[in-house]
Design an enzyme around this catalytic site. Structure first.
Site: not given
Length: 430
Positions: A183, A322, A333, A354, A359, A418
């Site tokens: 991502c 994010h 975050e 998002k 996403h 990830f």
């Protein structure tokens, strides 16, 4: 160290096809999330019903109709977005428009000059590649025999093909690569391209991210690892920073930006949309899916981006987070932003788009870069849509539900992937 500017943007995402159409829905917080149409989600049996799908996509409007048969969906998205960005940039304005027989050359086949071509490159990320084609061809082989596999199967599915196709179409002979960093990939692509120009290797880069994996295998895989939201309400599915968030909603699409060395852009009279000023990249080195405790890696990454841009934390006007709508990401975050921005954090607007797009995995950083540039161009902060229930762990100004006009000088965009991949980009107003 050369100055780098942005002269073109293009996107295909669940909020709309094209940068302008997409921005209208993003700025008004209109979610592009709906029931999955590619297959019957009930029959899949994993409890996931919703996704951020691209609707009304007609790639033949910008791409070669014959070649579309040999492109996976992720490549089509990237090329469409790249064509939009290139057209806006005017980069190919001096390319030949007719061939030796006097026949018009379509825009998607116009080539850079022999002089310019080696100084133009493409870096486009994709996390998973042509998973839709892999699933389709696997079934075809099992049912009809493996001698029936499409001879274009491999070049359709490999993740680098979006970048390769863009370079081949226009004769761009500079660096052409594909970061595969989950991502964070789209932001890594843009950051790497930014440094290529800044450090003198190329004068122009086409960069971003793309993804198209709303497929049975991908949805089942993410669902079974408990990463996806199982809500059936499109307005309460992708809800970053909300106390009732329960996982991300998978999206698809692409975001591409054109970056140029500043004097190169000025020399040809290009319109400068924004600047790119800083890039941070690092690794949590912690876990294959979970972020480091307290958002420690993300915090260090944002600090690296600020140092790269030679900016104090107080210079940032807005953060495009994010913000995946998972418990660990959003709380981590938030902690990372507090750690880096200190007292400034309480006055710093932070939103997750998002909430509108879902996403996009490897495409997320590219689309969010386009949105960050549009925020600067319009001096407007897009909202976090669907936000209702405050979470004590998430205590920043998330611009809930309604966007706002603001004086924006610098925008920071976060991407966390990830494997512990972190990337942060800083864009500046003209």
């Amino acid at each position: 160290m050369r100055n780098v500017v942005i002269t073109g943007i293009g996107t295909v995402n669940p909020a709309g096809v094209g940068a302008e159409a997409s921005w209208e829905n993003i700025r008004h917080g209109v979610p592009g999330i709906r029931r999955i149409e590619a297959f019957d989600p009930v029959e899949l049996g994993v409890g996931v019903a919703l996704a951020g799908q691209v609707c009304g996509f007609h790639p033949e409007e910008r791409l070669n109709k014959r070649e579309l048969r040999h492109m996976a969906r992720f490549t089509q998205f990237a090329m469409y977005a790249a064509e939009e960005a290139l057209e806006q940039s005017g980069l190919l304005a001096d390319a030949s428009t007719v061939d030796e027989k006097g026949k018009e050359i379509p825009f998607y086949e116009r080539k850079a000059s022999e002089e310019e071509a080696p100084r133009i490159g493409a870096i486009v990320s994709c996390g998973i590649g042509g998973l839709d084609v892999i699933e389709e061809q696997h079934d075809r082989g099992k049912n009809l025999g493996y001698d029936h596999i499409n001879p274009f199967f491999i070049p359709m599915t490999i993740s680098n093909m979006a970048a390769a196709r863009i370079s081949i179409a226009h004769g761009f002979k500079g660096e052409c690569t594909c970061p595969v960093t989950a991502c964070a990939g789209g932001s890594n692509a843009i950051g790497d391209a930014f440094h290529r120009i800044r450090d003198g290797y190329e004068d122009v880069m086409i960069a971003g991210g793309t993804e198209a994996c709303i497929t049975k295998l991908a949805v089942a895989g993410f669902a079974n690892m408990k990463a996806l939201c199982k809500s059936t309400d499109p307005l309460r599915a992708s809800i970053p920073f909300d106390a009732e968030r329960s996982g991300f909603v998978m999206g698809e699409g692409a975001g591409i930006i054109i970056m140029e060395e500043e004097t190169h852009a000025l020399r040809r009279g290009a319109r400068i949309l924004a600047r790119i000023c800083g890039y941070g990249v690092n690794s949590d080195a912690y876990h294959i899916t979970s972020p480091a405790p307290g958002g420690e890696g993300g915090a260090a990454c944002m600090a690296l981006a600020l140092a790269d841009a030679s900016l104090a934390p107080e210079a940032i006007s807005y953060i495009n987070a994010h913000g995946t709508s998972t418990h660990l990401n959003d709380s981590g975050e938030t902690k990372a932003i507090h750690a880096v921005f200190g007292d400034h954090a309480k006055n710093l607007p932070v939103s997750s788009t998002k909430s509108v797009t879902g996403h996009l995995l490897g495409g997320a950083g590219g689309v969010e870069a386009v949105i960050s540039v549009q925020a600067l161009m319009n001096q407007f902060i897009p909202p976090t849509a669907g936000y209702k229930v405050p979470d004590p762990e998430c205590d920043l100004d998330y611009v809930p539900n309604v966007g706002r006009s603001a004086e924006l000088k610098y925008v920071l965009s976060n991407s966390l992937g990830f494997g512990g991949h972190n990337a942060a980009l800083i864009f500046g107003a003209v």
